[in-house]
Design a protein around this motif. Structure first.
Motif, short mmCIF file in Angstrom:
data_model
loop_
_atom_site.label_atom_id
_atom_site.label_comp_id
_atom_site.label_asym_id
_atom_site.label_seq_id
_atom_site.Cartn_x
_atom_site.Cartn_y
_atom_site.Cartn_z
N PHE A 98 6.13 -10.82 14.40
CA PHE A 98 7.41 -10.12 14.48
C PHE A 98 7.58 -9.41 15.82
O PHE A 98 8.68 -9.42 16.39
CB PHE A 98 7.59 -9.15 13.32
CG PHE A 98 8.01 -9.81 12.04
CD1 PHE A 98 9.14 -10.60 11.97
CD2 PHE A 98 7.26 -9.63 10.88
CE1 PHE A 98 9.54 -11.20 10.77
CE2 PHE A 98 7.65 -10.23 9.69
CZ PHE A 98 8.78 -11.02 9.64
N ASP A 99 6.51 -8.81 16.35
CA ASP A 99 6.58 -8.17 17.67
C ASP A 99 6.91 -9.19 18.75
O ASP A 99 7.80 -8.97 19.59
CB ASP A 99 5.25 -7.48 18.02
CG ASP A 99 4.99 -6.22 17.22
OD1 ASP A 99 5.94 -5.67 16.61
OD2 ASP A 99 3.81 -5.78 17.21
N LEU A 100 6.17 -10.30 18.76
CA LEU A 100 6.38 -11.32 19.78
C LEU A 100 7.75 -11.97 19.67
O LEU A 100 8.42 -12.21 20.68
CB LEU A 100 5.29 -12.38 19.70
CG LEU A 100 3.89 -11.95 20.12
CD1 LEU A 100 2.86 -12.99 19.70
CD2 LEU A 100 3.83 -11.71 21.63
N LEU A 101 8.16 -12.26 18.46
CA LEU A 101 9.46 -12.89 18.25
C LEU A 101 10.59 -11.98 18.73
O LEU A 101 11.53 -12.44 19.39
CB LEU A 101 9.62 -13.23 16.77
CG LEU A 101 10.78 -14.14 16.38
CD1 LEU A 101 10.75 -15.45 17.15
CD2 LEU A 101 10.74 -14.41 14.89
N ASP A 102 10.51 -10.70 18.43
CA ASP A 102 11.54 -9.77 18.89
C ASP A 102 11.57 -9.68 20.41
O ASP A 102 12.64 -9.71 21.02
CB ASP A 102 11.32 -8.39 18.27
CG ASP A 102 12.49 -7.47 18.55
OD1 ASP A 102 13.64 -7.81 18.13
OD2 ASP A 102 12.30 -6.42 19.18
N GLU A 103 10.40 -9.59 21.02
CA GLU A 103 10.31 -9.53 22.48
C GLU A 103 10.89 -10.81 23.10
O GLU A 103 11.65 -10.75 24.07
CB GLU A 103 8.85 -9.34 22.90
CG GLU A 103 8.66 -9.12 24.38
CD GLU A 103 7.20 -8.90 24.75
OE1 GLU A 103 6.89 -9.06 25.95
OE2 GLU A 103 6.37 -8.57 23.87
N PHE A 104 10.54 -11.95 22.54
CA PHE A 104 11.04 -13.23 23.04
C PHE A 104 12.56 -13.32 22.92
O PHE A 104 13.25 -13.68 23.87
CB PHE A 104 10.39 -14.39 22.29
CG PHE A 104 11.13 -15.69 22.44
CD1 PHE A 104 11.07 -16.40 23.62
CD2 PHE A 104 11.92 -16.17 21.40
CE1 PHE A 104 11.77 -17.59 23.77
CE2 PHE A 104 12.62 -17.36 21.54
CZ PHE A 104 12.55 -18.08 22.73
N LEU A 105 13.10 -13.01 21.74
CA LEU A 105 14.54 -13.12 21.53
C LEU A 105 15.31 -12.16 22.43
O LEU A 105 16.39 -12.49 22.92
CB LEU A 105 14.90 -12.90 20.06
CG LEU A 105 14.44 -14.01 19.11
CD1 LEU A 105 14.66 -13.61 17.66
CD2 LEU A 105 15.13 -15.33 19.43
N GLU A 106 14.76 -10.97 22.67
CA GLU A 106 15.39 -10.04 23.59
C GLU A 106 15.44 -10.62 25.01
O GLU A 106 16.47 -10.61 25.66
CB GLU A 106 14.65 -8.71 23.59
CG GLU A 106 15.25 -7.68 24.53
CD GLU A 106 14.52 -6.36 24.50
OE1 GLU A 106 15.19 -5.34 24.76
OE2 GLU A 106 13.30 -6.33 24.23
N LEU A 107 14.32 -11.16 25.47
CA LEU A 107 14.26 -11.76 26.80
C LEU A 107 15.18 -12.97 26.89
O LEU A 107 15.92 -13.12 27.86
CB LEU A 107 12.82 -12.17 27.13
CG LEU A 107 12.61 -12.95 28.43
CD1 LEU A 107 13.04 -12.13 29.63
CD2 LEU A 107 11.16 -13.39 28.56
N ARG A 108 15.14 -13.83 25.89
CA ARG A 108 15.95 -15.04 25.92
C ARG A 108 17.44 -14.73 25.96
O ARG A 108 18.22 -15.44 26.58
CB ARG A 108 15.63 -15.92 24.72
CG ARG A 108 16.16 -17.34 24.92
CD ARG A 108 16.09 -18.14 23.70
NE ARG A 108 17.02 -17.58 22.71
CZ ARG A 108 17.13 -18.03 21.50
NH1 ARG A 108 16.37 -19.01 21.08
NH2 ARG A 108 17.99 -17.49 20.67
N ASP A 109 17.85 -13.63 25.31
CA ASP A 109 19.26 -13.27 25.28
C ASP A 109 19.75 -12.61 26.56
O ASP A 109 20.95 -12.44 26.75
CB ASP A 109 19.54 -12.35 24.09
CG ASP A 109 19.47 -13.09 22.76
OD1 ASP A 109 19.48 -14.34 22.76
OD2 ASP A 109 19.39 -12.41 21.72
N GLU A 110 18.83 -12.26 27.46
CA GLU A 110 19.23 -11.69 28.75
C GLU A 110 19.86 -12.78 29.61
O GLU A 110 19.66 -13.98 29.38
CB GLU A 110 18.02 -11.11 29.48
CG GLU A 110 17.44 -9.88 28.83
CD GLU A 110 16.19 -9.38 29.53
OE1 GLU A 110 15.78 -9.98 30.56
OE2 GLU A 110 15.60 -8.40 29.03
N HIS A 111 20.60 -12.34 30.62
CA HIS A 111 21.21 -13.29 31.55
C HIS A 111 20.13 -14.18 32.16
O HIS A 111 19.14 -13.68 32.69
CB HIS A 111 21.96 -12.55 32.66
CG HIS A 111 22.46 -13.46 33.73
ND1 HIS A 111 23.50 -14.34 33.52
CD2 HIS A 111 22.04 -13.67 34.99
CE1 HIS A 111 23.71 -15.04 34.61
NE2 HIS A 111 22.83 -14.65 35.53
#
Length: 123
Positions: A98-111
């Motif tokens: 869950f930590d990694l997935l949240d970090e990944f989705l946050e990064l992926r959603d950035e410009h």
């Protein structure tokens, strides 16, 4: 209580808080199946870039599926089979996921996030 889901980050945060509302069991294998089901429901686009991003986090393991990399990041010398984890390792793997997935989705959603993920993987 009503849960408002506006994104997959919200959904996964809700699953993390109240796993028994969403899952039959709270173990790593069940969480992996749920997340993979969400990915398949989105034609594989939800986790696009996740495995390459995890490879950069683990400094290798290109030939592993994403959940195996998460297990490795949780405990590098522990068992990597979904059904071969003791209770403590299993719980830590769920938290790590869950930590990694949240970090990944946050990064992926950035410009330009997905492009940066694939560029970092190719270096």
């Amino acid at each position: 209580m009503t849960a408002t889901i506006t994104s997959y980050r919200d959904l996964f945060a809700n699953v993390r808080k109240r796993p028994r509302m969403w899952l039959i069991r709270e173990d790593f294998a069940c969480v992996v199946a749920f997340i993979e089901g969400c990915n398949q429901a989105n034609a594989g686009t939800l986790l696009s870039g996740f495995q390459p991003w995890l490879v950069t986090q683990a400094s290798g393991l290109d030939n592993h599926v994403w959940w195996s990399i998460v297990a490795h990041l949780t405990h590098p010398t522990g068992p990597k089979a979904l059904d071969n984890m003791d209770g403590d390792l299993d719980a830590r793997a769920v938290e790590t996921l869950f930590d990694l997935l949240d970090e990944f989705l946050e990064l992926r959603d950035e410009h330009d996030g997905l492009n940066r993920i694939f560029t970092a993987h190719g270096e």
